[in-house]
Design a protein around this motif. Structure first.
Motif, short mmCIF file in Angstrom:
data_model
loop_
_atom_site.label_atom_id
_atom_site.label_comp_id
_atom_site.label_asym_id
_atom_site.label_seq_id
_atom_site.Cartn_x
_atom_site.Cartn_y
_atom_site.Cartn_z
N ARG A 136 43.76 43.51 41.95
CA ARG A 136 43.79 42.09 42.33
C ARG A 136 42.51 41.70 43.08
O ARG A 136 41.87 40.71 42.79
N GLN A 137 42.12 42.54 44.05
CA GLN A 137 40.90 42.26 44.83
C GLN A 137 39.66 42.27 43.95
O GLN A 137 38.75 41.45 44.12
N LYS A 138 39.61 43.21 43.03
CA LYS A 138 38.43 43.31 42.15
C LYS A 138 38.28 42.05 41.31
O LYS A 138 37.20 41.49 41.16
N LEU A 139 39.41 41.61 40.77
CA LEU A 139 39.38 40.44 39.89
C LEU A 139 39.03 39.16 40.67
O LEU A 139 38.22 38.35 40.22
N ASP A 140 39.62 39.01 41.84
CA ASP A 140 39.33 37.82 42.66
C ASP A 140 37.84 37.75 43.00
O ASP A 140 37.22 36.68 42.94
N ALA A 141 37.27 38.91 43.36
CA ALA A 141 35.85 38.91 43.74
C ALA A 141 34.98 38.57 42.53
O ALA A 141 33.98 37.86 42.65
N PHE A 142 35.36 39.08 41.36
CA PHE A 142 34.56 38.80 40.15
C PHE A 142 34.59 37.30 39.86
O PHE A 142 33.56 36.69 39.57
N LYS A 143 35.76 36.72 40.00
CA LYS A 143 35.89 35.29 39.72
C LYS A 143 35.01 34.48 40.68
O LYS A 143 34.38 33.50 40.28
N SER A 144 34.91 34.93 41.91
CA SER A 144 34.14 34.16 42.88
C SER A 144 32.63 34.31 42.68
O SER A 144 31.85 33.67 43.37
#
Ligand code: F6P
Ligand code: MG
Length: 458
Positions: A136-144
């Motif tokens: 979840r953290q990895k994906l959120d950071a990529f989106k940002s």
């Protein structure tokens, strides 16, 4: 079990008050563990799945970490993993006169042990065995990081059109240097650092202008030697990338890989991911699919669809042609230094070393990989790279490390450089006031980088 190659220099330990080990063991690790627990709770509530005692296990790890229930680090319990015996043998070997604790142990060992122990909680909980608790953290950071992602996609698409024409070797070298640079600074942002980095800071570390400004902060730069190795057409065109972080960094590594394939500088790219969730943001095999699906999803990245679709189709094409390969090994998630990349090396080190024989350039991404190359030991900072990598200097493998400095160990600096950097750090008002060496924090900040090379023929 035979012992790994020993290092003549002592490792950084969590009780070195002038080290990043000291701060990260006390301030970061509990925060990271809180994040894992929060993630499990969110999944339980969203999916309505049973947690099978997992949260209590994780809470216990946290209590141990904080020294509340048990100070001494105990051998890992057998969870069926082949690496457990090695972790426990290393615990014994690395324990000195006093029992090892999170507060005094070697930074590298205790950090790897902690991530392995967290994984063990999942591995032994029904229904959670394959769960990536950092996904979840990895994906959120990529989106940002959308703006930097789009900027690079535009640049790559324009370039790849030119690559199909007749491109001179000199132009290829310029491009090679640029893509190396992008992949290098892509490492400035890993999620374990995000416990202290704001989103604004994250974005300012990305983007072309930031990269150019950072050029002067590359303290050791052997990119010319790496270029000579990769442009050697007498050798089979395989390039290996020992991966670090998912999201934006993996994206930059992938763009670099596409450039190598499109330009003919490489015929195959072998990526080496981690097999278990590791140091928060590290790439696992599943993250290749995550990268492609994120880039292809118009709801994930809304702008510049044409460029992003082009990119994802290129990645899919090269993957299905077998030109982009993800190759796993348990070696990357042991606590061992990369000095085990040798004949008879432990924990899978021998097999990886053997496999790397076929590569004309092996690129190690990021801080943790770099620490493992130099045994995370307290080398004086003017120590030559060839000394600090021990047997790797004569391992007959061509190795290149792309690392932004986010830890204590730094080698290969010119005489006087360290003093100059510490002075600069203090004058910039960023002193580490709680340490006996207030200028030390430059080495932890991710603002400086090193790119050392060896042809393994010393
Ligand atoms: O504590 C910070 C830290 O976890 C270091 O231990 C580690 O070297 C680094 O972050 C991870 O950085 P990277 O993702 O570049 O390996
Ligand atoms: Mg990492």
């Amino acid at each position: 079990m035979s012992a790994p190659v020993a290092c003549p220099v002592a490792p950084y330990c969590n009780d070195d008050t002038d080290s990043f080990a000291y701060t990260s063991a006390r301030a970061r690790w509990p925060t990271i563990l809180d994040g894992v627990i929060a993630d499990v709770k969110q999944t339980v509530s969203e999916k309505g799945v049973a947690e099978d005692g997992l949260i209590a296990k994780l809470e216990k790890v946290k209590q141990e970490l904080l020294g509340l229930v048990e100070l001494v680090i105990r051998p890992l319990e057998d969870d069926g993993g082949e690496d457990i015996a090695l972790y426990n043998a290393e615990l014994k070997r690395q324990t000195g006169a006093v029992p090892m604790t999170y507060a005094n142990g070697p930074w590298l060992y205790t950090e790897c042990y902690l991530y392995r122990k967290i994984y063990s909680c999942f591995k032994t909980s029904k229904g959670w065995e394959e769960y990536d608790f950092f996904a979840r953290q990895k994906l959120d950071a990529f989106k940002s990081s959308e703006s930097a992602v789009v900027e690079l996609a535009i640049r790559y698409k324009a370039l790849s059109a030119q690559l199909h024409g007749d491109v001179s070797k000199a132009s290829l070298e310029v491009l090679f240097r640029e893509f190396i640079d992008i992949s290098l600074w892509g490492n400035a942002t890993d999620l374990s650092l995000l416990t202290t980095l704001s989103l604004d800071q994250l974005q300012s570390l990305q983007g072309a202008a930031a990269r150019q400004k950072s050029e002067k902060n590359i303290l050791v730069n052997d990119v010319g030697k790496a270029w000579a190795a990769v442009s050697d057409t007498t050798k089979y065109g395989r390039v290996d990338i020992v991966l670090d972080n998912a999201g934006f960094e993996f994206y930059t590594d992938m763009i670099f890989a596409l450039f190598l394939l499109d330009s003919g500088l490489a015929e195959t790219i072998v990526f080496h991911p981690k097999s278990i969730p590791w140091f928060v943001s590290d790439v696992m095999p599943v993250d290749l699919g995550v990268l492609v699906s994120s880039l292809s999803d118009p709801a994930f990245f809304t702008k510049n669809r044409e460029e992003l679709d082009y990119l994802s189709s290129q990645i899919m094409k090269y993957s299905s042609d077998g030109k982009i390969i993800m190759r796993q090994s348990p070696f990357w998630t042991t606590s061992l230094a990369f000095w085990e990349l040798r004949e008879g090396g432990l924990g899978g080190g021998h097999e990886v070393w053997d496999d790397l024989r076929a590569s004309k350039l092996v690129i190690f991404k990021g801080d943790l990989n770099h620490r493992k190359l130099v045994y995370d030991a307290k080398w004086p900072r003017t120590t030559p790279w060839a000394t600090a990598i021990g047997p790797l200097a004569s391992a007959k493998r061509t190795l290149f490390s792309l690392r932004t400095c986010k830890a204590d160990v730094v080698v290969g600096l010119a005489e006087g450089k360290e003093e100059e950097l510490e002075k600069f750090w203090i004058e910039s008002g960023k002193s580490e006031k709680d340490t006996g060496r207030p200028g030390i924090g430059w080495a932890w900040s991710g603002k400086w980088a090193v790119m050392p090379f060896t042809d393994g023929k010393e």
